[in-house]
Design a protein around this motif. Structure first.
Motif, PDB file in Angstrom:
ATOM      1  N   VAL A   1     -37.865  -4.291  14.061  1.00 46.95           N
ATOM      2  CA  VAL A   1     -37.312  -3.556  14.705  1.00 46.95           C
ATOM      3  C   VAL A   1     -38.455  -2.489  14.484  1.00 46.95           C
ATOM      4  N   ASP A   2     -38.840  -2.078  13.050  1.00 47.20           N
ATOM      5  CA  ASP A   2     -39.133  -1.208  12.912  1.00 47.20           C
ATOM      6  C   ASP A   2     -40.545  -1.270  12.538  1.00 47.20           C
ATOM      7  N   ALA A   3     -40.903  -2.347  12.284  1.00 46.15           N
ATOM      8  CA  ALA A   3     -43.118  -2.934  12.444  1.00 46.15           C
ATOM      9  C   ALA A   3     -43.088  -1.849  13.337  1.00 46.15           C
ATOM     10  N   ARG A   4     -41.773  -3.394  14.903  1.00 41.36           N
ATOM     11  CA  ARG A   4     -42.607  -2.565  16.268  1.00 41.36           C
ATOM     12  C   ARG A   4     -42.787  -2.041  16.884  1.00 41.36           C
ATOM     13  N   LEU A   5     -41.725  -0.748  16.155  1.00 40.09           N
ATOM     14  CA  LEU A   5     -41.643   0.651  16.582  1.00 40.09           C
ATOM     15  C   LEU A   5     -43.211   1.422  16.639  1.00 40.09           C
ATOM     16  N   THR A   6     -43.786   1.212  14.796  1.00 41.63           N
ATOM     17  CA  THR A   6     -44.447   1.292  14.149  1.00 41.63           C
ATOM     18  C   THR A   6     -45.532   1.333  15.269  1.00 41.63           C
ATOM     19  N   GLU A   7     -45.663   0.273  15.550  1.00 45.39           N
ATOM     20  CA  GLU A   7     -46.833  -0.422  16.077  1.00 45.39           C
ATOM     21  C   GLU A   7     -46.849  -0.220  17.460  1.00 45.39           C
ATOM     22  N   LEU A   8     -46.713  -0.002  18.329  1.00 40.16           N
ATOM     23  CA  LEU A   8     -46.218   0.893  19.780  1.00 40.16           C
ATOM     24  C   LEU A   8     -47.074   2.401  19.101  1.00 40.16           C
ATOM     25  N   LEU A   9     -46.599   3.176  18.449  1.00 45.99           N
ATOM     26  CA  LEU A   9     -46.340   4.361  18.245  1.00 45.99           C
ATOM     27  C   LEU A   9     -48.196   4.414  17.679  1.00 45.99           C
ATOM     28  N   THR A  10     -48.655   3.278  16.800  1.00 41.46           N
ATOM     29  CA  THR A  10     -50.297   3.533  16.499  1.00 41.46           C
ATOM     30  C   THR A  10     -50.568   2.794  17.374  1.00 41.46           C
ATOM     31  N   ALA A  11     -50.642   1.763  18.040  1.00 39.13           N
ATOM     32  CA  ALA A  11     -52.307   2.110  19.636  1.00 39.13           C
ATOM     33  C   ALA A  11     -51.403   3.209  20.128  1.00 39.13           C
ATOM     34  N   LEU A  12     -49.772   3.982  20.845  1.00 38.73           N
ATOM     35  CA  LEU A  12     -50.335   5.019  22.125  1.00 38.73           C
ATOM     36  C   LEU A  12     -51.185   6.563  21.576  1.00 38.73           C
TER      37      LEU A  12
ATOM     38  N   GLY B   1     -56.488  -0.949  34.785  1.00 40.98           N
ATOM     39  CA  GLY B   1     -57.169  -2.435  35.812  1.00 40.98           C
ATOM     40  C   GLY B   1     -56.335  -2.287  37.089  1.00 40.98           C
ATOM     41  N   ASN B   2     -55.275  -1.357  36.461  1.00 40.26           N
ATOM     42  CA  ASN B   2     -53.966  -2.174  38.208  1.00 40.26           C
ATOM     43  C   ASN B   2     -54.740  -0.653  38.980  1.00 40.26           C
ATOM     44  N   SER B   3     -55.763   0.401  39.483  1.00 35.63           N
ATOM     45  CA  SER B   3     -55.883   1.009  39.400  1.00 35.63           C
ATOM     46  C   SER B   3     -55.012   2.633  39.294  1.00 35.63           C
ATOM     47  N   ARG B   4     -54.669   2.828  38.562  1.00 32.89           N
ATOM     48  CA  ARG B   4     -53.884   4.016  38.256  1.00 32.89           C
ATOM     49  C   ARG B   4     -54.063   4.539  36.836  1.00 32.89           C
ATOM     50  N   THR B   5     -54.794   5.365  37.107  1.00 30.70           N
ATOM     51  CA  THR B   5     -55.321   6.832  36.318  1.00 30.70           C
ATOM     52  C   THR B   5     -54.613   6.722  35.024  1.00 30.70           C
ATOM     53  N   ILE B   6     -54.934   7.553  33.972  1.00 35.35           N
ATOM     54  CA  ILE B   6     -53.996   7.971  32.799  1.00 35.35           C
ATOM     55  C   ILE B   6     -55.089   8.670  32.247  1.00 35.35           C
ATOM     56  N   SER B   7     -54.411  10.274  31.787  1.00 33.17           N
ATOM     57  CA  SER B   7     -54.878  10.754  30.971  1.00 33.17           C
ATOM     58  C   SER B   7     -54.408  11.203  29.628  1.00 33.17           C
ATOM     59  N   GLY B   8     -55.043  11.593  28.933  1.00 30.71           N
ATOM     60  CA  GLY B   8     -55.325  12.137  27.052  1.00 30.71           C
ATOM     61  C   GLY B   8     -53.545  12.229  27.162  1.00 30.71           C
ATOM     62  N   PRO B   9     -53.189  13.741  27.854  1.00 33.52           N
ATOM     63  CA  PRO B   9     -51.758  14.015  27.750  1.00 33.52           C
ATOM     64  C   PRO B   9     -51.123  13.348  28.056  1.00 33.52           C
ATOM     65  N   GLU B  10     -51.218  12.596  29.484  1.00 37.31           N
ATOM     66  CA  GLU B  10     -49.897  11.696  29.351  1.00 37.31           C
ATOM     67  C   GLU B  10     -49.834  10.733  28.843  1.00 37.31           C
ATOM     68  N   VAL B  11     -50.562   9.802  27.972  1.00 42.83           N
ATOM     69  CA  VAL B  11     -50.041   9.103  27.035  1.00 42.83           C
ATOM     70  C   VAL B  11     -49.632   9.893  25.786  1.00 42.83           C
ATOM     71  N   GLY B  12     -49.734  11.134  25.265  1.00 39.02           N
ATOM     72  CA  GLY B  12     -48.896  11.448  23.997  1.00 39.02           C
ATOM     73  C   GLY B  12     -47.288  12.353  25.095  1.00 39.02           C
ATOM     74  N   GLN B  13     -47.577  12.365  26.973  1.00 44.07           N
ATOM     75  CA  GLN B  13     -45.765  12.644  26.785  1.00 44.07           C
ATOM     76  C   GLN B  13     -45.311  11.041  26.578  1.00 44.07           C
ATOM     77  N   LEU B  14     -46.423   9.555  26.880  1.00 41.43           N
ATOM     78  CA  LEU B  14     -45.736   9.076  26.610  1.00 41.43           C
ATOM     79  C   LEU B  14     -44.980   8.331  25.527  1.00 41.43           C
ATOM     80  N   CYS B  15     -46.220   9.445  24.004  1.00 44.29           N
ATOM     81  CA  CYS B  15     -45.733   9.377  22.740  1.00 44.29           C
ATOM     82  C   CYS B  15     -43.898   9.897  22.529  1.00 44.29           C
ATOM     83  N   ASP B  16     -43.846  10.892  23.278  1.00 46.89           N
ATOM     84  CA  ASP B  16     -43.120  11.773  23.161  1.00 46.89           C
ATOM     85  C   ASP B  16     -41.854  10.966  23.698  1.00 46.89           C
TER      86      ASP B  16
END
Length: 228
Positions: free
Chosen positions: A164-175, A190-205
């Motif tokens: 469980v922790d390995a997966r959580l760490t893996e995801l946070l590292t990837a993001l 690839g699905n034509s959705r544009t995402i910005s760096g700050p939005e990825v930061g929000q995913l981390c949040d």
């Protein structure tokens, strides 16, 4: 390549530790261990973090750990996030501090090429942006999050125990890696959705908020394998 640490002699002790953490992440150590941080901080500032009388030969771990732990430590300042047993990563706020400390020391560079993601990173972001947890966060409905939605956001699957922790760490590292690639820029998936760096930061949040919300549920998954 990071800024020359010799130009940053005016930094405070916590700032020096944060910059050492930043350089560890530049070297690909994300997350990084407390031990690695002790050695890196000493290598960059032996007179600050060296053992008294042997500054050039040995690090004084207490000098670094005192800047990490306690009420005035980097996690309490919001600069570092503890992501595992003696494992840390730099938070968004911490990276903002790093940029403020180093921007005047960096040479003027040619415009960077547009950011590019790997196929795995592209697919990961598509899945995260389509998740119910993300959609509810965007709608201000975090109070309606369910644990099953959190598990799908994390892609925990049927993992139990240490996995469980390995997966959580893996995801946070990837993001975190994607956020660093994008910076303040954006990329079209690839699905034509544009995402910005700050939005990825929000995913981390969202990742951190879900961990806090469902900490008890995660602990049950962590201990399930031990009882079987």
């Amino acid at each position: 390549m990071g800024p020359d640490v010799n130009t940053l002699v005016e930094c405070t002790l916590p700032e020096k530790i944060l910059l050492a953490a930043f350089h560890l992440e530049e070297l690909g150590q994300t997350p990084f261990s407390a031990e690695a941080l002790i050695v890196r901080a000493w290598q960059q500032h032996p007179r600050t973090f060296g053992l008294k009388g042997y500054e050039e030969q040995y690090p004084d771990s207490n000098k670094v750990l005192s800047g990490v732990m306690g009420e005035k430590g980097l996690p309490k300042r919001g600069w570092l996030e503890k992501v595992g047993q003696k494992l840390y990563s730099i938070t968004r706020e911490g990276r903002q501090v790093v940029r403020r400390l180093t921007v005047e020391d960096l040479p003027v560079a040619a415009p960077a090429p547009p950011p590019r993601l790997t196929r795995e990173q592209d697919l990961l972001l598509q899945a995260q942006l389509a998740s119910a947890a993300w959609q509810k966060q965007r709608q201000g409905k975090q109070s309606e999050w369910t644990f099953s939605e959190a598990c799908r956001f994390w892609n925990v699957g049927d993992r139990t125990g240490p996995a469980v922790d390995a997966r959580l760490t893996e995801l946070l590292t990837a993001l975190t890696a994607v956020e660093r690639v994008l910076g303040k820029g954006a990329v079209t998936l690839g699905n034509s959705r544009t995402i910005s760096g700050p939005e990825v930061g929000q995913l981390c949040d969202v990742h951190h908020q879900l961990e806090q919300r469902f900490g008890r549920h995660l602990n049950l998954l962590r201990t399930r394998a031990d009882r079987s």
